[in-house]
Design a protein around this motif. Sequence first.
Motif, short mmCIF file in Angstrom:
data_model
loop_
_atom_site.label_atom_id
_atom_site.label_comp_id
_atom_site.label_asym_id
_atom_site.label_seq_id
_atom_site.Cartn_x
_atom_site.Cartn_y
_atom_site.Cartn_z
N ILE A 37 48.86 43.11 40.47
CA ILE A 37 49.32 42.27 41.59
C ILE A 37 48.14 41.93 42.50
CG2 ILE A 37 50.81 42.21 43.65
CD1 ILE A 37 52.68 44.17 42.05
N GLY A 38 47.32 42.95 42.81
CA GLY A 38 46.15 42.75 43.69
C GLY A 38 45.21 41.70 43.13
N GLY A 39 44.96 41.79 41.81
CA GLY A 39 44.05 40.84 41.16
C GLY A 39 44.60 39.42 41.25
N SER A 40 45.90 39.27 41.00
CA SER A 40 46.50 37.92 41.07
C SER A 40 46.45 37.38 42.49
CB SER A 40 47.97 37.94 40.61
OG SER A 40 48.04 38.52 39.36
N LEU A 41 46.77 38.26 43.46
CA LEU A 41 46.73 37.82 44.87
C LEU A 41 45.32 37.40 45.27
CD1 LEU A 41 49.02 40.40 46.75
CD2 LEU A 41 49.43 37.94 46.41
N ALA A 42 44.34 38.21 44.83
CA ALA A 42 42.94 37.91 45.20
C ALA A 42 42.51 36.57 44.61
CB ALA A 42 42.03 39.03 44.71
N ARG A 43 42.89 36.33 43.35
CA ARG A 43 42.52 35.04 42.71
C ARG A 43 43.17 33.88 43.45
NH1 ARG A 43 43.34 38.19 37.90
NH2 ARG A 43 41.33 38.70 37.00
N PHE A 44 44.44 34.08 43.85
CA PHE A 44 45.17 33.03 44.56
C PHE A 44 44.52 32.78 45.92
CE2 PHE A 44 48.88 31.63 47.18
CZ PHE A 44 49.04 30.40 46.54
N PRO A 349 27.81 37.28 48.85
CA PRO A 349 28.93 37.02 49.76
C PRO A 349 30.25 37.56 49.18
CG PRO A 349 27.64 35.03 49.37
CD PRO A 349 27.10 36.07 48.45
N VAL A 350 31.10 38.09 50.06
CA VAL A 350 32.32 38.78 49.60
C VAL A 350 33.11 37.89 48.63
CG1 VAL A 350 34.49 39.85 50.31
CG2 VAL A 350 32.44 40.14 51.70
N ARG A 351 33.35 36.66 49.00
CA ARG A 351 34.18 35.79 48.16
C ARG A 351 33.56 35.58 46.78
NH1 ARG A 351 38.04 33.37 51.05
NH2 ARG A 351 38.49 31.89 49.40
N SER A 352 32.22 35.44 46.75
CA SER A 352 31.56 35.17 45.47
C SER A 352 31.56 36.40 44.56
CB SER A 352 30.11 34.73 45.70
OG SER A 352 30.07 33.68 46.61
N VAL A 353 31.56 37.58 45.18
CA VAL A 353 31.50 38.81 44.38
C VAL A 353 32.90 39.23 43.90
CG1 VAL A 353 30.82 41.26 44.50
CG2 VAL A 353 29.38 39.55 45.55
N LEU A 354 33.91 38.57 44.45
CA LEU A 354 35.28 38.99 44.14
C LEU A 354 35.60 39.06 42.63
CD1 LEU A 354 37.48 40.03 45.98
CD2 LEU A 354 38.57 37.81 45.85
N PRO A 355 35.19 38.06 41.81
CA PRO A 355 35.48 38.18 40.37
C PRO A 355 34.89 39.47 39.78
CG PRO A 355 34.76 35.96 40.89
CD PRO A 355 34.57 36.77 42.13
N TYR A 356 33.68 39.84 40.25
CA TYR A 356 33.07 41.09 39.77
C TYR A 356 33.94 42.29 40.17
CZ TYR A 356 29.89 45.11 39.64
OH TYR A 356 29.35 46.36 39.41
N LEU A 357 34.43 42.26 41.42
CA LEU A 357 35.23 43.38 41.91
C LEU A 357 36.56 43.48 41.16
CD1 LEU A 357 34.58 43.06 45.74
CD2 LEU A 357 33.70 44.80 44.17
N ILE A 358 37.15 42.33 40.89
CA ILE A 358 38.42 42.35 40.14
C ILE A 358 38.17 42.98 38.76
CG2 ILE A 358 40.24 40.92 39.10
CD1 ILE A 358 39.80 38.92 41.44
N ARG A 359 37.04 42.60 38.13
CA ARG A 359 36.71 43.19 36.81
C ARG A 359 36.55 44.70 36.91
NH1 ARG A 359 33.04 39.47 35.51
NH2 ARG A 359 31.24 40.85 35.59
N ARG A 360 35.89 45.16 37.99
CA ARG A 360 35.67 46.60 38.15
C ARG A 360 36.99 47.35 38.26
NH1 ARG A 360 31.30 45.44 36.89
NH2 ARG A 360 32.37 46.03 35.02
N THR A 361 37.91 46.78 39.09
CA THR A 361 39.18 47.49 39.26
C THR A 361 39.97 47.46 37.95
OG1 THR A 361 40.13 45.47 40.13
CG2 THR A 361 39.48 47.10 41.73
N GLU A 362 39.95 46.31 37.26
CA GLU A 362 40.70 46.24 35.99
C GLU A 362 40.08 47.18 34.97
OE1 GLU A 362 42.48 41.73 36.51
OE2 GLU A 362 40.75 42.01 35.23
N GLU A 363 38.75 47.25 34.96
CA GLU A 363 38.08 48.13 34.01
C GLU A 363 38.42 49.59 34.32
OE1 GLU A 363 33.72 47.66 32.74
OE2 GLU A 363 33.66 49.29 34.16
#
Length: 391
Positions: A37-44, A349-363
Amino acid sequence: MVSFESTEIAFRVKSDRDLNKAYWLFRVISRPAIVKIGGSLARFALKIHFPINWIVKPTIYNHFCGGETIGECLPTVQKLSKFNVKSILDYSVEGKEDPVEIQAALDETLRTIDNAAKQSSIPFTVFKPTAFAVSKVLEKKSEGKSLTPEENQEYEKFINRVDTHCKKAFELNVPIMVDAEHFCVQECIDQVVMEMMEKYNRKKAIVYNTYQMYRHDRMDVFRRDLDTARKKDFYLGIKFVRGAYMEKERERAAKLGYPSPIQPDKESTDRAYDGALKYAVENIDRVSIFNGTHNEKSSLLLSQLMEEHGIRKDDFRCYFSQLYGMSDHISFNLANEGYNVAKYLPYGPVRSVLPYLIRRTEENTSIAGQTGREMRLITMERKRRKSQKSI
Ligand SMILES: Cc1cc2nc3c(=O)[nH]c(=O)nc-3n(C[C@H](O)[C@H](O)[C@H](O)COP(=O)(O)OP(=O)(O)OC[C@H]3O[C@@H](n4cnc5c(N)ncnc54)[C@H](O)[C@@H]3O)c2cc1C
Protein backbone atom coordinates in the motif's frame (compact mmCIF):
# COMPACT_ATOMS: atom_id res chain seq x y z
CA MET A 1 37.96 -16.58 10.61
CA VAL A 2 35.88 -13.41 10.59
CA SER A 3 32.56 -13.58 12.42
CA PHE A 4 29.48 -11.40 11.88
CA GLU A 5 28.01 -12.17 15.30
CA SER A 6 29.00 -9.12 17.32
CA THR A 7 26.04 -6.73 17.41
CA GLU A 8 28.08 -4.40 19.59
CA ILE A 9 30.50 -3.89 16.69
CA ALA A 10 27.72 -3.99 14.08
CA PHE A 11 25.79 -1.09 15.60
CA ARG A 12 28.58 0.86 17.26
CA VAL A 13 27.84 3.84 14.97
CA LYS A 14 24.19 3.97 16.10
CA SER A 15 22.96 5.82 19.20
CA ASP A 16 20.12 4.26 21.22
CA ARG A 17 17.74 6.61 19.45
CA ASP A 18 19.01 5.56 16.00
CA LEU A 19 18.66 1.93 16.97
CA ASN A 20 15.07 2.39 18.15
CA LYS A 21 14.18 4.21 14.95
CA ALA A 22 15.70 1.40 12.88
CA TYR A 23 13.76 -1.16 14.92
CA TRP A 24 10.42 0.52 14.23
CA LEU A 25 11.24 1.08 10.58
CA PHE A 26 12.05 -2.59 9.98
CA ARG A 27 8.94 -3.60 11.93
CA VAL A 28 6.82 -1.57 9.55
CA ILE A 29 8.52 -2.69 6.34
CA SER A 30 8.46 -6.33 7.37
CA ARG A 31 4.71 -6.28 6.61
CA PRO A 32 4.09 -6.98 2.94
CA ALA A 33 0.61 -5.42 2.98
CA ILE A 34 1.92 -2.12 4.39
CA VAL A 35 4.81 -2.05 1.90
CA LYS A 36 2.44 -2.74 -1.00
CA ILE A 37 0.00 0.00 0.00
CA GLY A 38 2.84 2.40 0.95
CA GLY A 39 4.58 1.82 -2.39
CA SER A 40 1.39 2.48 -4.37
CA LEU A 41 0.61 5.60 -2.33
CA ALA A 42 4.16 6.91 -2.78
CA ARG A 43 4.02 6.36 -6.57
CA PHE A 44 0.65 8.12 -6.72
CA ALA A 45 1.92 11.02 -4.57
CA LEU A 46 4.86 11.43 -6.96
CA LYS A 47 2.54 11.49 -9.95
CA ILE A 48 0.24 14.18 -8.55
CA HIS A 49 3.15 16.14 -6.99
CA PHE A 50 1.73 15.70 -3.51
CA PRO A 51 4.26 16.86 -0.84
CA ILE A 52 5.74 13.80 0.87
CA ASN A 53 9.12 14.98 2.16
CA TRP A 54 7.75 15.58 5.68
CA ILE A 55 6.94 11.89 6.16
CA VAL A 56 9.62 10.26 3.99
CA LYS A 57 12.70 12.26 5.01
CA PRO A 58 12.77 11.70 8.80
CA THR A 59 11.93 8.00 8.43
CA ILE A 60 12.87 5.74 5.56
CA TYR A 61 14.98 8.34 3.69
CA ASN A 62 17.24 9.04 6.66
CA HIS A 63 17.71 5.32 7.25
CA PHE A 64 18.77 4.45 3.69
CA CYS A 65 20.23 7.74 2.36
CA GLY A 66 23.05 10.12 3.21
CA GLY A 67 21.30 13.39 2.35
CA GLU A 68 20.09 15.51 -0.51
CA THR A 69 23.51 16.85 -1.53
CA ILE A 70 27.16 15.78 -1.31
CA GLY A 71 27.61 18.28 1.55
CA GLU A 72 24.72 16.76 3.51
CA CYS A 73 26.32 13.29 3.21
CA LEU A 74 29.68 14.29 4.64
CA PRO A 75 28.83 13.99 8.37
CA THR A 76 27.70 10.39 7.70
CA VAL A 77 30.87 9.70 5.70
CA GLN A 78 32.95 10.94 8.64
CA LYS A 79 30.94 8.99 11.20
CA LEU A 80 31.39 5.72 9.30
CA SER A 81 35.07 6.33 8.64
CA LYS A 82 35.81 6.43 12.38
CA PHE A 83 35.13 2.69 12.29
CA ASN A 84 37.14 2.01 9.13
CA VAL A 85 33.96 1.86 7.03
CA LYS A 86 34.29 3.95 3.87
CA SER A 87 31.54 5.41 1.68
CA ILE A 88 30.62 5.55 -1.99
CA LEU A 89 28.34 8.46 -2.84
CA ASP A 90 25.66 7.21 -5.19
CA TYR A 91 23.55 9.90 -6.85
CA SER A 92 20.36 7.86 -6.96
CA VAL A 93 18.24 9.83 -9.37
CA GLU A 94 16.77 7.31 -11.80
CA GLY A 95 15.10 7.07 -15.18
CA LYS A 96 15.44 10.69 -16.33
CA GLU A 97 15.16 11.10 -20.11
CA ASP A 98 14.98 14.85 -20.48
CA PRO A 99 18.24 16.51 -21.76
CA VAL A 100 18.27 19.01 -18.87
CA GLU A 101 17.93 16.21 -16.32
CA ILE A 102 20.57 14.10 -18.07
CA GLN A 103 22.94 17.09 -17.99
CA ALA A 104 22.22 17.56 -14.27
CA ALA A 105 23.08 13.90 -13.60
CA LEU A 106 26.31 14.25 -15.59
CA ASP A 107 27.37 17.38 -13.72
CA GLU A 108 26.55 15.83 -10.36
CA THR A 109 28.53 12.67 -11.11
CA LEU A 110 31.54 14.77 -12.11
CA ARG A 111 31.24 16.55 -8.76
CA THR A 112 31.29 13.20 -6.94
CA ILE A 113 34.59 12.36 -8.68
CA ASP A 114 36.10 15.70 -7.62
CA ASN A 115 34.84 15.19 -4.11
CA ALA A 116 36.14 11.60 -3.83
CA ALA A 117 39.58 12.73 -5.02
CA LYS A 118 39.79 14.91 -1.90
CA GLN A 119 38.67 12.30 0.65
CA SER A 120 40.39 9.05 1.51
CA SER A 121 37.14 7.88 3.14
CA ILE A 122 35.48 7.81 -0.32
CA PRO A 123 37.47 5.22 -2.29
CA PHE A 124 35.18 4.86 -5.35
CA THR A 125 32.67 6.74 -7.44
CA VAL A 126 29.72 5.24 -9.26
CA PHE A 127 27.11 6.00 -11.88
CA LYS A 128 24.06 4.46 -13.48
CA PRO A 129 24.63 4.40 -17.25
CA THR A 130 20.93 4.90 -18.02
CA ALA A 131 21.20 8.30 -16.31
CA PHE A 132 23.51 9.30 -19.19
CA ALA A 133 21.30 8.38 -22.13
CA VAL A 134 17.85 7.86 -23.52
CA SER A 135 17.10 4.24 -22.55
CA LYS A 136 15.33 3.44 -25.83
CA VAL A 137 18.57 4.07 -27.76
CA LEU A 138 20.57 1.80 -25.46
CA GLU A 139 17.88 -0.83 -25.83
CA LYS A 140 17.85 -0.75 -29.63
CA LYS A 141 21.65 -0.82 -29.76
CA SER A 142 21.77 -3.78 -27.34
CA GLU A 143 19.27 -5.68 -29.47
CA GLY A 144 21.44 -5.12 -32.54
CA LYS A 145 18.76 -3.04 -34.29
CA SER A 146 19.85 -0.29 -36.66
CA LEU A 147 19.63 3.25 -35.28
CA THR A 148 18.26 6.32 -37.03
CA PRO A 149 20.81 9.15 -37.58
CA GLU A 150 19.38 10.99 -34.52
CA GLU A 151 19.63 7.86 -32.41
CA ASN A 152 23.17 7.31 -33.60
CA GLN A 153 24.01 10.82 -32.46
CA GLU A 154 22.43 10.08 -29.08
CA TYR A 155 24.49 6.91 -28.81
CA GLU A 156 27.70 8.76 -29.65
CA LYS A 157 26.84 11.29 -26.96
CA PHE A 158 26.39 8.43 -24.48
CA ILE A 159 29.85 7.03 -25.28
CA ASN A 160 31.41 10.49 -24.94
CA ARG A 161 29.70 11.07 -21.60
CA VAL A 162 30.91 7.75 -20.21
CA ASP A 163 34.39 8.52 -21.55
CA THR A 164 34.43 11.99 -19.98
CA HIS A 165 33.68 10.46 -16.57
CA CYS A 166 36.14 7.59 -16.87
CA LYS A 167 38.86 9.96 -18.09
CA LYS A 168 38.33 12.28 -15.15
CA ALA A 169 38.34 9.32 -12.75
CA PHE A 170 41.60 8.14 -14.34
CA GLU A 171 43.22 11.58 -14.10
CA LEU A 172 42.22 11.98 -10.46
CA ASN A 173 43.04 8.35 -9.63
CA VAL A 174 39.55 7.61 -8.30
CA PRO A 175 38.16 4.19 -9.31
CA ILE A 176 34.74 4.47 -10.96
CA MET A 177 32.04 1.79 -11.06
CA VAL A 178 29.33 1.41 -13.66
CA ASP A 179 26.14 -0.06 -12.19
CA ALA A 180 24.33 -2.84 -14.05
CA GLU A 181 20.67 -2.44 -14.86
CA HIS A 182 18.09 -4.17 -17.05
CA PHE A 183 19.02 -6.97 -19.44
CA CYS A 184 17.55 -5.07 -22.42
CA VAL A 185 20.17 -2.27 -22.21
CA GLN A 186 23.12 -4.19 -20.77
CA GLU A 187 24.78 -5.53 -23.92
CA CYS A 188 25.88 -2.16 -25.31
CA ILE A 189 26.79 -0.86 -21.83
CA ASP A 190 29.10 -3.87 -21.38
CA GLN A 191 30.79 -3.15 -24.70
CA VAL A 192 31.36 0.52 -23.87
CA VAL A 193 32.69 -0.27 -20.39
CA MET A 194 35.10 -2.88 -21.77
CA GLU A 195 36.44 -0.22 -24.15
CA MET A 196 36.90 2.12 -21.18
CA MET A 197 38.74 -0.56 -19.23
CA GLU A 198 41.04 -1.16 -22.17
CA LYS A 199 41.73 2.59 -22.31
CA TYR A 200 42.09 3.45 -18.62
CA ASN A 201 42.99 0.20 -16.81
CA ARG A 202 46.52 -0.18 -18.19
CA LYS A 203 48.26 -0.01 -14.82
CA LYS A 204 45.43 -1.00 -12.43
CA ALA A 205 41.64 -1.17 -12.36
CA ILE A 206 40.17 2.34 -12.46
CA VAL A 207 36.99 1.49 -14.38
CA TYR A 208 34.80 -1.29 -12.95
CA ASN A 209 31.91 -3.02 -14.69
CA THR A 210 29.13 -4.87 -12.84
CA TYR A 211 28.33 -8.56 -13.37
CA GLN A 212 24.87 -9.65 -12.25
CA MET A 213 25.41 -13.28 -11.39
CA TYR A 214 21.68 -14.05 -11.50
CA ARG A 215 22.19 -14.04 -15.27
CA HIS A 216 23.10 -17.53 -16.43
CA ASP A 217 25.54 -16.22 -19.08
CA ARG A 218 27.74 -14.13 -16.75
CA MET A 219 30.36 -16.74 -15.88
CA ASP A 220 31.10 -17.26 -19.59
CA VAL A 221 31.22 -13.49 -20.07
CA PHE A 222 33.64 -13.22 -17.16
CA ARG A 223 35.95 -15.86 -18.70
CA ARG A 224 35.76 -14.15 -22.10
CA ASP A 225 36.49 -10.69 -20.64
CA LEU A 226 39.41 -11.99 -18.62
CA ASP A 227 40.82 -13.60 -21.73
CA THR A 228 40.51 -10.28 -23.58
CA ALA A 229 42.12 -8.39 -20.68
CA ARG A 230 45.09 -10.77 -20.66
CA LYS A 231 45.53 -10.65 -24.43
CA LYS A 232 45.24 -6.86 -24.63
CA ASP A 233 47.17 -6.30 -21.41
CA PHE A 234 44.79 -4.38 -19.19
CA TYR A 235 43.17 -4.97 -15.78
CA LEU A 236 39.56 -5.98 -15.15
CA GLY A 237 37.65 -4.17 -12.41
CA ILE A 238 34.51 -6.08 -11.46
CA LYS A 239 31.69 -5.37 -9.08
CA PHE A 240 29.94 -8.67 -8.40
CA VAL A 241 26.26 -8.54 -7.47
CA ARG A 242 23.48 -11.10 -7.65
CA GLY A 243 21.12 -8.71 -9.49
CA ALA A 244 18.19 -6.53 -8.53
CA TYR A 245 15.58 -6.93 -11.28
CA MET A 246 14.78 -10.65 -11.26
CA GLU A 247 10.97 -10.49 -11.31
CA LYS A 248 10.87 -7.80 -13.99
CA GLU A 249 13.35 -9.70 -16.18
CA ARG A 250 11.36 -12.90 -15.97
CA GLU A 251 8.09 -11.09 -16.69
CA ARG A 252 9.57 -9.26 -19.70
CA ALA A 253 11.06 -12.45 -21.15
CA ALA A 254 7.74 -14.27 -20.77
CA LYS A 255 5.80 -11.37 -22.27
CA LEU A 256 8.06 -10.92 -25.30
CA GLY A 257 8.69 -14.64 -25.75
CA TYR A 258 12.48 -14.91 -25.39
CA PRO A 259 14.32 -17.27 -23.01
CA SER A 260 14.69 -15.79 -19.53
CA PRO A 261 18.24 -14.50 -18.92
CA ILE A 262 17.91 -15.38 -15.21
CA GLN A 263 19.22 -18.50 -13.47
CA PRO A 264 16.53 -21.12 -12.82
CA ASP A 265 16.70 -20.83 -9.01
CA LYS A 266 18.42 -19.13 -6.07
CA GLU A 267 20.88 -22.01 -5.58
CA SER A 268 22.14 -21.59 -9.18
CA THR A 269 22.63 -17.85 -8.61
CA ASP A 270 24.49 -18.53 -5.36
CA ARG A 271 26.70 -21.15 -7.05
CA ALA A 272 27.50 -18.80 -9.92
CA TYR A 273 28.21 -15.91 -7.54
CA ASP A 274 30.57 -17.88 -5.33
CA GLY A 275 32.17 -19.56 -8.37
CA ALA A 276 32.87 -16.15 -9.87
CA LEU A 277 34.48 -14.93 -6.63
CA LYS A 278 36.71 -18.01 -6.59
CA TYR A 279 37.72 -17.53 -10.23
CA ALA A 280 38.39 -13.84 -9.59
CA VAL A 281 40.68 -14.54 -6.63
CA GLU A 282 42.51 -17.21 -8.65
CA ASN A 283 43.16 -14.48 -11.23
CA ILE A 284 43.87 -11.65 -8.80
CA ASP A 285 46.93 -10.66 -10.85
CA ARG A 286 44.44 -9.31 -13.46
CA VAL A 287 41.17 -8.78 -11.58
CA SER A 288 40.12 -6.29 -8.91
CA ILE A 289 37.13 -7.50 -6.93
CA PHE A 290 34.25 -5.51 -5.50
CA ASN A 291 32.00 -7.88 -3.54
CA GLY A 292 28.58 -6.14 -3.50
CA THR A 293 26.43 -8.39 -1.36
CA HIS A 294 24.46 -8.74 1.86
CA ASN A 295 24.95 -12.48 1.77
CA GLU A 296 26.95 -13.63 4.79
CA LYS A 297 28.29 -16.77 3.10
CA SER A 298 29.58 -14.91 0.04
CA SER A 299 31.20 -12.27 2.27
CA LEU A 300 32.83 -14.96 4.39
CA LEU A 301 33.91 -16.84 1.28
CA LEU A 302 35.85 -13.91 -0.11
CA SER A 303 37.64 -13.42 3.20
CA GLN A 304 38.57 -17.14 3.24
CA LEU A 305 39.73 -17.11 -0.38
CA MET A 306 41.90 -14.08 0.35
CA GLU A 307 43.53 -15.91 3.24
CA GLU A 308 44.08 -19.09 1.19
CA HIS A 309 45.75 -17.08 -1.58
CA GLY A 310 47.89 -15.00 0.79
CA ILE A 311 46.13 -11.74 -0.06
CA ARG A 312 46.36 -9.07 2.63
CA LYS A 313 43.07 -7.99 4.23
CA ASP A 314 43.62 -4.41 3.08
CA ASP A 315 44.77 -5.26 -0.44
CA PHE A 316 43.35 -2.54 -2.72
CA ARG A 317 42.16 -5.23 -5.17
CA CYS A 318 39.52 -6.63 -2.78
CA TYR A 319 36.59 -4.62 -1.46
CA PHE A 320 33.45 -5.64 0.42
CA SER A 321 30.33 -3.52 0.13
CA GLN A 322 26.80 -3.29 1.45
CA LEU A 323 24.12 -0.65 1.02
CA TYR A 324 23.83 2.05 3.67
CA GLY A 325 21.11 1.11 6.15
CA MET A 326 21.49 -2.62 5.59
CA SER A 327 23.67 -5.46 6.87
CA ASP A 328 25.82 -3.39 9.21
CA HIS A 329 26.80 -6.61 10.98
CA ILE A 330 28.72 -7.63 7.84
CA SER A 331 30.22 -4.20 7.10
CA PHE A 332 31.33 -3.24 10.61
CA ASN A 333 32.63 -6.67 11.61
CA LEU A 334 34.70 -6.96 8.41
CA ALA A 335 36.01 -3.40 8.84
CA ASN A 336 36.88 -4.15 12.45
CA GLU A 337 39.04 -7.06 11.23
CA GLY A 338 40.90 -4.75 8.84
CA TYR A 339 39.21 -5.59 5.52
CA ASN A 340 38.38 -2.92 2.94
CA VAL A 341 34.70 -2.05 3.36
CA ALA A 342 32.68 0.68 1.67
CA LYS A 343 28.99 1.38 2.04
CA TYR A 344 26.98 2.55 -0.98
CA LEU A 345 25.56 5.83 0.29
CA PRO A 346 22.64 6.94 -1.91
CA TYR A 347 21.80 10.62 -2.02
CA GLY A 348 19.67 13.09 -3.95
CA PRO A 349 16.44 15.06 -3.65
CA VAL A 350 13.81 13.11 -1.67
CA ARG A 351 11.34 12.85 -4.54
CA SER A 352 14.00 11.67 -7.00
CA VAL A 353 15.32 9.02 -4.64
CA LEU A 354 11.85 7.66 -3.91
CA PRO A 355 11.94 4.88 -6.59
CA TYR A 356 15.19 3.64 -4.99
CA LEU A 357 13.56 3.69 -1.55
CA ILE A 358 10.49 1.83 -2.75
CA ARG A 359 12.82 -0.85 -4.20
CA ARG A 360 14.67 -1.11 -0.88
CA THR A 361 11.48 -1.61 1.11
CA GLU A 362 10.12 -4.13 -1.41
CA GLU A 363 13.45 -5.95 -1.43
CA ASN A 364 13.51 -6.05 2.35
CA THR A 365 10.05 -7.55 2.33
CA SER A 366 10.60 -10.01 -0.52
CA ILE A 367 14.13 -11.30 0.08
CA ALA A 368 13.68 -14.25 2.37
CA GLY A 369 15.16 -13.58 5.75
CA GLN A 370 16.57 -10.08 5.08
CA THR A 371 14.19 -8.08 7.28
CA GLY A 372 13.96 -10.91 9.79
CA ARG A 373 17.73 -10.86 10.08
CA GLU A 374 17.91 -7.06 10.52
CA MET A 375 15.15 -7.22 13.16
CA ARG A 376 16.81 -10.09 15.02
CA LEU A 377 20.16 -8.28 15.16
CA ILE A 378 18.67 -4.93 16.20
CA THR A 379 16.62 -6.66 18.91
CA MET A 380 19.73 -8.47 20.19
CA GLU A 381 21.65 -5.19 20.37
CA ARG A 382 18.81 -3.35 22.13
CA LYS A 383 18.73 -6.15 24.73
CA ARG A 384 22.51 -6.12 25.09
CA ARG A 385 22.54 -2.36 25.71
CA LYS A 386 19.68 -2.63 28.21
CA SER A 387 21.45 -5.32 30.19
CA GLN A 388 24.70 -3.30 30.13
CA LYS A 389 22.87 -0.34 31.62
CA SER A 390 21.31 -2.42 34.37
CA ILE A 391 24.69 -3.76 35.55
C1 LIG B 1 27.04 -2.49 -2.87
C2 LIG B 1 25.95 -3.01 -3.75
C3 LIG B 1 25.84 -2.57 -5.06
C4 LIG B 1 24.82 -3.05 -5.88
N1 LIG B 1 24.77 -2.68 -7.20
C5 LIG B 1 23.88 -3.28 -8.04
C6 LIG B 1 23.89 -3.04 -9.44
O1 LIG B 1 24.70 -2.27 -9.97
N2 LIG B 1 22.98 -3.70 -10.22
C7 LIG B 1 22.07 -4.60 -9.69
O2 LIG B 1 21.29 -5.20 -10.45
N3 LIG B 1 22.02 -4.81 -8.35
C8 LIG B 1 22.90 -4.19 -7.53
N4 LIG B 1 22.86 -4.47 -6.18
C9 LIG B 1 21.75 -5.27 -5.61
C10 LIG B 1 22.06 -6.76 -5.73
O3 LIG B 1 22.05 -7.14 -7.09
C11 LIG B 1 21.04 -7.66 -5.00
O4 LIG B 1 19.74 -7.39 -5.45
C12 LIG B 1 21.01 -7.53 -3.51
O5 LIG B 1 22.26 -7.20 -3.01
C13 LIG B 1 20.54 -8.85 -2.89
O6 LIG B 1 21.45 -9.87 -3.16
P1 LIG B 1 22.51 -10.38 -2.05
O7 LIG B 1 23.68 -11.01 -2.72
O8 LIG B 1 22.82 -9.23 -1.20
O9 LIG B 1 21.69 -11.36 -1.12
P2 LIG B 1 20.85 -12.70 -1.21
O10 LIG B 1 19.71 -12.44 -0.31
O11 LIG B 1 21.70 -13.88 -0.93
O12 LIG B 1 20.34 -12.86 -2.68
C14 LIG B 1 19.14 -12.34 -3.16
C15 LIG B 1 19.32 -12.29 -4.66
O13 LIG B 1 19.45 -13.62 -5.18
C16 LIG B 1 18.85 -13.69 -6.46
N5 LIG B 1 17.72 -14.62 -6.40
C17 LIG B 1 16.77 -14.69 -5.44
N6 LIG B 1 15.85 -15.64 -5.72
C18 LIG B 1 16.23 -16.21 -6.90
C19 LIG B 1 15.68 -17.20 -7.74
N7 LIG B 1 14.54 -17.83 -7.40
N8 LIG B 1 16.31 -17.51 -8.88
C20 LIG B 1 17.45 -16.88 -9.25
N9 LIG B 1 18.03 -15.93 -8.49
C21 LIG B 1 17.43 -15.56 -7.34
C22 LIG B 1 18.36 -12.27 -6.78
O14 LIG B 1 19.40 -11.62 -7.49
C23 LIG B 1 18.17 -11.64 -5.41
O15 LIG B 1 18.27 -10.23 -5.43
C24 LIG B 1 23.87 -3.98 -5.36
C25 LIG B 1 23.99 -4.41 -4.02
C26 LIG B 1 25.01 -3.96 -3.23
C27 LIG B 1 25.10 -4.46 -1.83
